[in-house]
Design a protein around this motif. Sequence first.
Motif, PDB file in Angstrom:
ATOM      1  N   ALA A 187       0.462  -1.172   0.081  1.00 16.17           N
ATOM      2  CA  ALA A 187       0.106   0.156  -0.260  1.00 16.17           C
ATOM      3  C   ALA A 187       1.122   1.263  -0.115  1.00 16.17           C
ATOM      4  CB  ALA A 187      -1.053  -0.112   1.158  1.00 16.17           C
ATOM      5  N   PRO A 188       1.449   2.059  -1.090  1.00 17.86           N
ATOM      6  CA  PRO A 188       1.612   3.111  -0.773  1.00 17.86           C
ATOM      7  C   PRO A 188       1.351   4.573  -0.572  1.00 17.86           C
ATOM      8  CG  PRO A 188       2.007   1.862  -3.685  1.00 17.86           C
ATOM      9  CD  PRO A 188       1.178   1.298  -2.817  1.00 17.86           C
ATOM     10  N   GLY A 189       2.219   5.263  -0.282  1.00 16.25           N
ATOM     11  CA  GLY A 189       1.115   6.229   0.388  1.00 16.25           C
ATOM     12  C   GLY A 189       1.449   7.390  -0.707  1.00 16.25           C
ATOM     13  N   PRO A 190       1.699   8.719  -0.814  1.00 21.99           N
ATOM     14  CA  PRO A 190       2.298   9.905  -1.838  1.00 21.99           C
ATOM     15  C   PRO A 190       3.647   9.733  -2.625  1.00 21.99           C
ATOM     16  CG  PRO A 190       0.779  11.303   0.288  1.00 21.99           C
ATOM     17  CD  PRO A 190       1.345   9.588   1.105  1.00 21.99           C
ATOM     18  N   VAL A 191       3.354   9.396  -3.959  1.00 19.22           N
ATOM     19  CA  VAL A 191       4.825   8.674  -4.904  1.00 19.22           C
ATOM     20  C   VAL A 191       4.521   9.886  -5.429  1.00 19.22           C
ATOM     21  CG1 VAL A 191       5.909   7.360  -6.037  1.00 19.22           C
ATOM     22  CG2 VAL A 191       3.934   6.128  -3.739  1.00 19.22           C
ATOM     23  N   ALA A 192       5.535  10.020  -5.945  1.00 15.22           N
ATOM     24  CA  ALA A 192       5.811  11.138  -7.487  1.00 15.22           C
ATOM     25  C   ALA A 192       6.071  11.018  -9.151  1.00 15.22           C
ATOM     26  CB  ALA A 192       7.018  12.158  -7.286  1.00 15.22           C
ATOM     27  N   GLY A 198      -0.433  14.071 -12.075  1.00 20.87           N
ATOM     28  CA  GLY A 198       1.235  13.729 -12.151  1.00 20.87           C
ATOM     29  C   GLY A 198       1.479  15.523 -10.757  1.00 20.87           C
ATOM     30  N   VAL A 199       0.040  15.597  -9.823  1.00 24.71           N
ATOM     31  CA  VAL A 199       0.172  16.236  -8.776  1.00 24.71           C
ATOM     32  C   VAL A 199       1.470  16.319  -8.093  1.00 24.71           C
ATOM     33  CG1 VAL A 199      -1.804  15.468  -7.790  1.00 24.71           C
ATOM     34  CG2 VAL A 199      -1.099  18.327  -7.913  1.00 24.71           C
ATOM     35  N   LEU A 200       1.638  14.643  -7.551  1.00 27.57           N
ATOM     36  CA  LEU A 200       2.727  14.628  -6.127  1.00 27.57           C
ATOM     37  C   LEU A 200       3.803  14.505  -7.085  1.00 27.57           C
ATOM     38  CD1 LEU A 200       1.349  12.046  -5.161  1.00 27.57           C
ATOM     39  CD2 LEU A 200       0.898  14.422  -4.050  1.00 27.57           C
ATOM     40  N   ARG A 201       4.278  14.392  -8.471  1.00 25.97           N
ATOM     41  CA  ARG A 201       5.264  14.938  -9.094  1.00 25.97           C
ATOM     42  C   ARG A 201       5.478  16.123  -9.115  1.00 25.97           C
ATOM     43  NH1 ARG A 201       4.553  12.263 -14.567  1.00 25.97           N
ATOM     44  NH2 ARG A 201       3.809  13.854 -14.139  1.00 25.97           N
ATOM     45  N   ASP A 202       4.668  17.382 -10.205  1.00 21.56           N
ATOM     46  CA  ASP A 202       5.070  17.771 -10.501  1.00 21.56           C
ATOM     47  C   ASP A 202       4.854  19.766  -9.560  1.00 21.56           C
ATOM     48  OD1 ASP A 202       5.872  16.621 -12.407  1.00 21.56           O
ATOM     49  OD2 ASP A 202       3.957  17.078 -13.344  1.00 21.56           O
ATOM     50  N   GLN A 205       4.033  22.947  -3.897  1.00 18.94           N
ATOM     51  CA  GLN A 205       3.241  22.834  -2.657  1.00 18.94           C
ATOM     52  C   GLN A 205       2.491  22.332  -1.871  1.00 18.94           C
ATOM     53  OE1 GLN A 205      -0.124  26.314  -3.683  1.00 18.94           O
ATOM     54  NE2 GLN A 205      -0.527  26.554  -1.141  1.00 18.94           N
ATOM     55  N   VAL A 206       1.797  20.940  -3.271  1.00 24.02           N
ATOM     56  CA  VAL A 206       1.531  19.860  -2.892  1.00 24.02           C
ATOM     57  C   VAL A 206       2.463  18.970  -2.081  1.00 24.02           C
ATOM     58  CG1 VAL A 206       0.215  17.663  -3.321  1.00 24.02           C
ATOM     59  CG2 VAL A 206      -0.721  19.921  -4.750  1.00 24.02           C
ATOM     60  N   ARG A 207       3.777  18.771  -2.739  1.00 23.42           N
ATOM     61  CA  ARG A 207       4.935  18.081  -2.439  1.00 23.42           C
ATOM     62  C   ARG A 207       5.458  18.039  -1.036  1.00 23.42           C
ATOM     63  NH1 ARG A 207       8.043  15.308  -5.346  1.00 23.42           N
ATOM     64  NH2 ARG A 207       9.797  15.684  -4.572  1.00 23.42           N
ATOM     65  N   ALA A 208       5.038  19.060  -0.775  1.00 22.52           N
ATOM     66  CA  ALA A 208       5.656  20.179   0.502  1.00 22.52           C
ATOM     67  C   ALA A 208       4.543  20.100   1.676  1.00 22.52           C
ATOM     68  CB  ALA A 208       5.976  21.367   0.610  1.00 22.52           C
ATOM     69  N   HIS A 209       3.375  20.551   1.407  1.00 23.08           N
ATOM     70  CA  HIS A 209       2.424  19.883   2.076  1.00 23.08           C
ATOM     71  C   HIS A 209       2.484  18.942   2.391  1.00 23.08           C
ATOM     72  CE1 HIS A 209      -1.825  20.032   4.122  1.00 23.08           C
ATOM     73  NE2 HIS A 209      -1.871  19.145   3.307  1.00 23.08           N
ATOM     74  N   LEU A 210       2.262  17.114   1.932  1.00 22.30           N
ATOM     75  CA  LEU A 210       2.290  16.460   2.334  1.00 22.30           C
ATOM     76  C   LEU A 210       3.704  15.840   2.742  1.00 22.30           C
ATOM     77  CD1 LEU A 210       0.745  15.161  -0.982  1.00 22.30           C
ATOM     78  CD2 LEU A 210      -0.777  15.100   0.970  1.00 22.30           C
ATOM     79  N   ALA A 211       4.771  16.617   2.566  1.00 21.94           N
ATOM     80  CA  ALA A 211       5.843  16.419   2.925  1.00 21.94           C
ATOM     81  C   ALA A 211       5.735  16.225   4.825  1.00 21.94           C
ATOM     82  CB  ALA A 211       7.708  17.035   2.256  1.00 21.94           C
ATOM     83  N   GLU A 212       5.196  17.743   5.362  1.00 25.66           N
ATOM     84  CA  GLU A 212       5.414  17.685   6.678  1.00 25.66           C
ATOM     85  C   GLU A 212       4.050  16.684   7.197  1.00 25.66           C
ATOM     86  OE1 GLU A 212       2.748  21.756   6.493  1.00 25.66           O
ATOM     87  OE2 GLU A 212       4.972  22.070   5.915  1.00 25.66           O
ATOM     88  N   GLN A 213       3.223  15.736   6.795  1.00 26.86           N
ATOM     89  CA  GLN A 213       2.519  14.690   7.314  1.00 26.86           C
ATOM     90  C   GLN A 213       2.532  13.279   7.340  1.00 26.86           C
ATOM     91  OE1 GLN A 213      -1.843  15.121   5.806  1.00 26.86           O
ATOM     92  NE2 GLN A 213      -1.496  17.255   5.277  1.00 26.86           N
ATOM     93  N   THR A 214       4.369  12.922   6.659  1.00 28.78           N
ATOM     94  CA  THR A 214       5.035  12.256   6.795  1.00 28.78           C
ATOM     95  C   THR A 214       5.833  12.134   7.187  1.00 28.78           C
ATOM     96  OG1 THR A 214       4.188  12.434   4.293  1.00 28.78           O
ATOM     97  CG2 THR A 214       6.340  10.422   5.092  1.00 28.78           C
ATOM     98  N   ALA A 215       6.676  10.762   8.475  1.00 29.40           N
ATOM     99  CA  ALA A 215       8.031  10.812   9.875  1.00 29.40           C
ATOM    100  C   ALA A 215       8.942  10.638   8.946  1.00 29.40           C
ATOM    101  CB  ALA A 215       7.522   9.800   9.858  1.00 29.40           C
ATOM    102  N   LEU A 216       8.850  10.641   7.143  1.00 30.06           N
ATOM    103  CA  LEU A 216      10.269  11.036   7.112  1.00 30.06           C
ATOM    104  C   LEU A 216      10.480  11.979   6.085  1.00 30.06           C
ATOM    105  CD1 LEU A 216      10.589   7.055   5.531  1.00 30.06           C
ATOM    106  CD2 LEU A 216      11.807   8.479   8.044  1.00 30.06           C
ATOM    107  N   GLY A 217       9.312  13.041   5.890  1.00 31.47           N
ATOM    108  CA  GLY A 217       9.616  14.725   5.663  1.00 31.47           C
ATOM    109  C   GLY A 217       9.712  14.482   4.079  1.00 31.47           C
TER     110      GLY A 217
END
Length: 253
Positions: A187-192, A198-202, A205-217
Amino acid sequence: MNQYTIALVTGGNRGLGRATALALAGQGTDVILTYRSNEEEAAAVVDAVAALGRKAVALRLDTTALDAFPDFATAVREALRDTWDRDTFDFLVNNAGSSVFTPVGGTTVEAFDLLGNVHFKGVVFLTQELLPLLADGGRIVNLSTGLARFYGEGYAIYASFKSAVETYTRYLAQELGGRGISVNAVAPGPVATDFAGGVLRDNEQVRAHLAEQTALGRVGEPEDIGGVIAALLAPGTRWITGQRIEASGGSRL
């Protein structure tokens, strides 16, 4: 097991499927990969696998076209015979997928049917078609999603079908255990990737928001997931079966 192994990866021409094919090749596994429409992408993956010293064959497959599954199985048999002088393969990775935005109260029947056909119906009936070709002692990995655990706006239907895949995985694990076949879901989480346009890749702003919610940053990369799937198909993980393995970097813990 044979002295070499062969994996069949659906949707292996791009994204997570491509990363999985290359990770498997890197650990000594040959690959049959499928593609729906982009033959050039698939050919590039075949070349990349060859550059790693392994063999690969690309076959066209639309996982929503259930009537074509018997002919696809015949093509797999021919590839096994002609390329490997075998009549079975060892690993099945049900990866092919697509995304459609399905807001609660605004989901169309067409979107529901597409998601169901790609992510569940196709998985069930393709697996069923290929089981006679899967070697005893082999393995199956089905792709789920972190969204089956945590909320993502607009993905209720996608996540629900992936939850069905997780249940199907447990049933497969029980019913195929007598053949020594292990079955797990990743079960993958958010992946680029190009998922959701391609929103998680490109979109930074979205990438930074999701990174804040991820333990590995950070947001995951395709290679992160390919590595997890390859690890589940490595010799040392044969005793794992019937499990959901979330690979999300600790998303929304």
